[in-house]
Design an enzyme around this catalytic site. Structure first.
Site, PDB file in Angstrom:
ATOM      1  CB  ALA A  67      -0.893  -0.023   1.227  1.00  0.00           C
ATOM      2  N   GLY A 112       0.593  -5.056   0.964  1.00  0.00           N
ATOM      3  CA  GLY A 112      -0.612  -5.159   0.144  1.00  0.00           C
ATOM      4  C   GLY A 112      -0.384  -5.907  -1.160  1.00  0.00           C
ATOM      5  CD  GLU A 115      -2.173  -7.431   3.204  1.00  0.00           C
ATOM      6  OE1 GLU A 115      -1.796  -6.323   2.778  1.00  0.00           O
ATOM      7  OE2 GLU A 115      -2.750  -7.576   4.293  1.00  0.00           O
ATOM      8  CD  GLU A 135       1.878  -5.414   5.862  1.00  0.00           C
ATOM      9  OE1 GLU A 135       2.689  -6.311   6.145  1.00  0.00           O
ATOM     10  OE2 GLU A 135       1.134  -5.457   4.870  1.00  0.00           O
TER      11      GLU A 135
HETATM   12  N1  CAA Z   1       4.532   3.111  -0.998  1.00  0.00           N
HETATM   13  C1  CAA Z   1       4.906   4.248  -1.619  1.00  0.00           C
HETATM   14  N2  CAA Z   1       6.023   4.344  -2.372  1.00  0.00           N
HETATM   15  C2  CAA Z   1       6.773   3.226  -2.506  1.00  0.00           C
HETATM   16  C3  CAA Z   1       6.435   2.026  -1.888  1.00  0.00           C
HETATM   17  C4  CAA Z   1       5.241   1.985  -1.125  1.00  0.00           C
HETATM   18  N3  CAA Z   1       4.805   0.862  -0.542  1.00  0.00           N
HETATM   19  N4  CAA Z   1       7.368   1.105  -2.198  1.00  0.00           N
HETATM   20  C5  CAA Z   1       8.262   1.732  -2.978  1.00  0.00           C
HETATM   21  N5  CAA Z   1       7.911   3.024  -3.167  1.00  0.00           N
HETATM   22  C6  CAA Z   1       8.613   4.032  -3.939  1.00  0.00           C
HETATM   23  C7  CAA Z   1       9.825   4.542  -3.207  1.00  0.00           C
HETATM   24  O1  CAA Z   1       9.473   5.527  -2.245  1.00  0.00           O
HETATM   25  C8  CAA Z   1      10.661   5.082  -4.341  1.00  0.00           C
HETATM   26  O2  CAA Z   1      10.157   6.333  -4.711  1.00  0.00           O
HETATM   27  P1  CAA Z   1      11.185   7.563  -5.055  1.00  0.00           P
HETATM   28  O3  CAA Z   1      11.951   7.067  -6.250  1.00  0.00           O
HETATM   29  O4  CAA Z   1      10.274   8.694  -5.372  1.00  0.00           O
HETATM   30  O5  CAA Z   1      12.040   7.753  -3.870  1.00  0.00           O
HETATM   31  C9  CAA Z   1      10.352   4.119  -5.476  1.00  0.00           C
HETATM   32  O6  CAA Z   1       9.139   3.474  -5.114  1.00  0.00           O
HETATM   33  C10 CAA Z   1      11.413   3.062  -5.653  1.00  0.00           C
HETATM   34  O7  CAA Z   1      11.622   2.425  -4.398  1.00  0.00           O
HETATM   35  P2  CAA Z   1      13.082   2.270  -3.721  1.00  0.00           P
HETATM   36  O8  CAA Z   1      13.970   3.364  -4.124  1.00  0.00           O
HETATM   37  O9  CAA Z   1      12.862   2.042  -2.259  1.00  0.00           O
HETATM   38  O10 CAA Z   1      13.560   0.906  -4.426  1.00  0.00           O
HETATM   39  P3  CAA Z   1      14.574  -0.181  -3.831  1.00  0.00           P
HETATM   40  O11 CAA Z   1      14.886  -1.096  -4.960  1.00  0.00           O
HETATM   41  O12 CAA Z   1      15.683   0.463  -3.116  1.00  0.00           O
HETATM   42  O13 CAA Z   1      13.696  -0.985  -2.754  1.00  0.00           O
HETATM   43  C11 CAA Z   1      11.743  -2.103  -1.910  1.00  0.00           C
HETATM   44  C12 CAA Z   1      12.595  -1.747  -3.142  1.00  0.00           C
HETATM   45  C13 CAA Z   1      12.534  -3.089  -1.020  1.00  0.00           C
HETATM   46  C14 CAA Z   1      10.482  -2.762  -2.409  1.00  0.00           C
HETATM   47  C15 CAA Z   1      11.432  -0.804  -1.112  1.00  0.00           C
HETATM   48  O14 CAA Z   1      10.903   0.153  -2.005  1.00  0.00           O
HETATM   49  C16 CAA Z   1      10.467  -1.003   0.001  1.00  0.00           C
HETATM   50  O15 CAA Z   1      10.828  -1.518   1.048  1.00  0.00           O
HETATM   51  N6  CAA Z   1       9.198  -0.556  -0.193  1.00  0.00           N
HETATM   52  C17 CAA Z   1       8.190  -0.580   0.824  1.00  0.00           C
HETATM   53  C18 CAA Z   1       7.691  -1.992   1.041  1.00  0.00           C
HETATM   54  C19 CAA Z   1       6.681  -2.010   2.155  1.00  0.00           C
HETATM   55  O16 CAA Z   1       6.976  -1.731   3.294  1.00  0.00           O
HETATM   56  N7  CAA Z   1       5.450  -2.410   1.811  1.00  0.00           N
HETATM   57  C20 CAA Z   1       4.374  -2.534   2.769  1.00  0.00           C
HETATM   58  C21 CAA Z   1       3.560  -1.258   2.756  1.00  0.00           C
HETATM   59  S1  CAA Z   1       2.377  -1.284   4.079  1.00  0.00           S
HETATM   60  C22 CAA Z   1       1.085  -2.174   3.475  1.00  0.00           C
HETATM   61  O17 CAA Z   1       1.089  -2.689   2.375  1.00  0.00           O
HETATM   62  C23 CAA Z   1      -0.068  -2.254   4.440  1.00  0.00           C
HETATM   63  C24 CAA Z   1      -1.138  -3.184   4.123  1.00  0.00           C
HETATM   64  O18 CAA Z   1      -1.203  -4.317   4.559  1.00  0.00           O
HETATM   65  C25 CAA Z   1      -2.260  -2.749   3.314  1.00  0.00           C
END
Ligand code: CAA
Length: 261
Positions: A67, A112, A115, A135
């Site tokens: 998400a 998400g 999920e 999360e």
């Molecule tokens: N939300 C918003 N933006 C996201 C995102 C997310 N979940 N995941 C990645 N992005 C964005 C980053 O902010 C980045 O944007 P910018 O270029 O503008 O800075 C872009 O996507 C590329 O990401 P990274 O630079 O971080 O890429 P990476 O290769 O270094 O890492 C990754 C990849 C490991 C997937 C890392 O992006 C990451 O950890 N993302 C978040 C994953 C996460 O925590 N997901 C769970 C969200 S909570 C949820 O989903 C709740 C639920 O149950 C509903």
């Protein structure tokens, strides 16, 4: 089908290919994307030309990285609950589409994203795919059905380990624990998903549709009720021309010509 901003949708020969398309945010699920997915599910559910659905992510890196964290950060408790409910209801719509749904997981399937994959009927993963429910690293818990569907798919012990640690696992480990059906080379992922879709489409359509309903309903019933429900849908199959054709073809030692009725 409607035009969408965050989704690419193609319907070719009965296979609806949905590509979640926010590559700059690794296809993270924001409010607008979820609303579009909701609308698309409504469309597909009533579109008799769609026989199987495939869901994948755009770009080479991510299926869905979760998400949208930027959108979630300022939410109040009530807004958080409504956000969770929105995601849950869209994913339930996917789970309950009449057509079989295949997740072609082409990269990160986190939060998400994992999920969403679990709301699909089957998951095929590229060898580059990574799964996780991170999360707890953000101060929340899986809120789009993850605490429930992950436990049902891989058992409570493995689900709790993934959820409590927030650790990521690779495609082979996801396969080992039963989270994905198979692992395919990255290049062949979509053709493997399409070939699975075509194999399903070659079968008796009503039998496939009713099998999905029986499994989905039965998993939430006690065994006796599930078995009783199965008898009802089993009986319904005998009202179709495809049942007569399938059995006649077997007895005549020829390939069945199903008509989907
Ligand atoms: N939300 C918003 N933006 C996201 C995102 C997310 N979940 N995941 C990645 N992005 C964005 C980053 O902010 C980045 O944007 P910018 O270029 O503008 O800075 C872009 O996507 C590329 O990401 P990274 O630079 O971080 O890429 P990476 O290769 O270094 O890492 C990754 C990849 C490991 C997937 C890392 O992006 C990451 O950890 N993302 C978040 C994953 C996460 O925590 N997901 C769970 C969200 S909570 C949820 O989903 C709740 C639920 O149950 C509903």
């Amino acid at each position: 089908m409607n035009q969408y901003t965050h989704l690419l949708v193609e319907n070719n020969d009965g296979i609806a290919m949905i590509t979640l398309n926010r590559p700059k945010a690794l296809n993270a699920l924001n409010y607008d994307l979820l609303q579009e997915l909701n609308q698309l599910c409504e469309d597909i559910a009533h579109d008799e030309t769609v026989k199987v659905v495939i869901i994948t992510g755009s770009g080479d890196k991510a299926f869905v990285a979760g998400a949208d964290i930027g959108e979630m950060r300022p939410l109040s408790a009530m807004e958080g609950r409504n956000w969770g409910r929105l995601g849950q209801s869209v994913f339930s719509k996917i789970e309950n589409l009449p057509q079989p749904v295949i997740a072609a997981v082409n990269g990160f399937a986190l939060g998400g994203g994992c999920e969403l994959a679990m709301a699909c009927d089957m998951r095929i993963a590229s060898e580059k795919a990574r799964f996780g429910q991170p999360e707890v690293t953000l101060g929340i818990l899986p809120g789009f059905g993850g605490t429930q569907r992950l436990s049902r798919l891989v058992g409570t012990g493995r689900a709790k380990e993934l959820i409590f640690t927030g650790d990521m696992i690779d495609a082979q480990e996801a396969y080992r624990i039963g989270l994905v059906n198979k692992v395919i080379t990255h290049e062949e992922l979509l053709s493997a998903a399409k070939s699975l879709a075509q194999r399903i489409m070659s079968r008796a359509e009503t039998a496939v549709t009713l099998s999905k309903v029986a499994v989905n309903k039965g998993i939430n019933m006690d065994l006796e009720s599930g078995i009783a429900y199965e008898a009802e849908v089993f009986g319904l199959c005998f009202s179709t021309q495809d049942q007569k054709e399938g059995m006649t073809a077997f007895l005549e030692k020829r390939k069945a010509n199903f008509i989907g009725k």
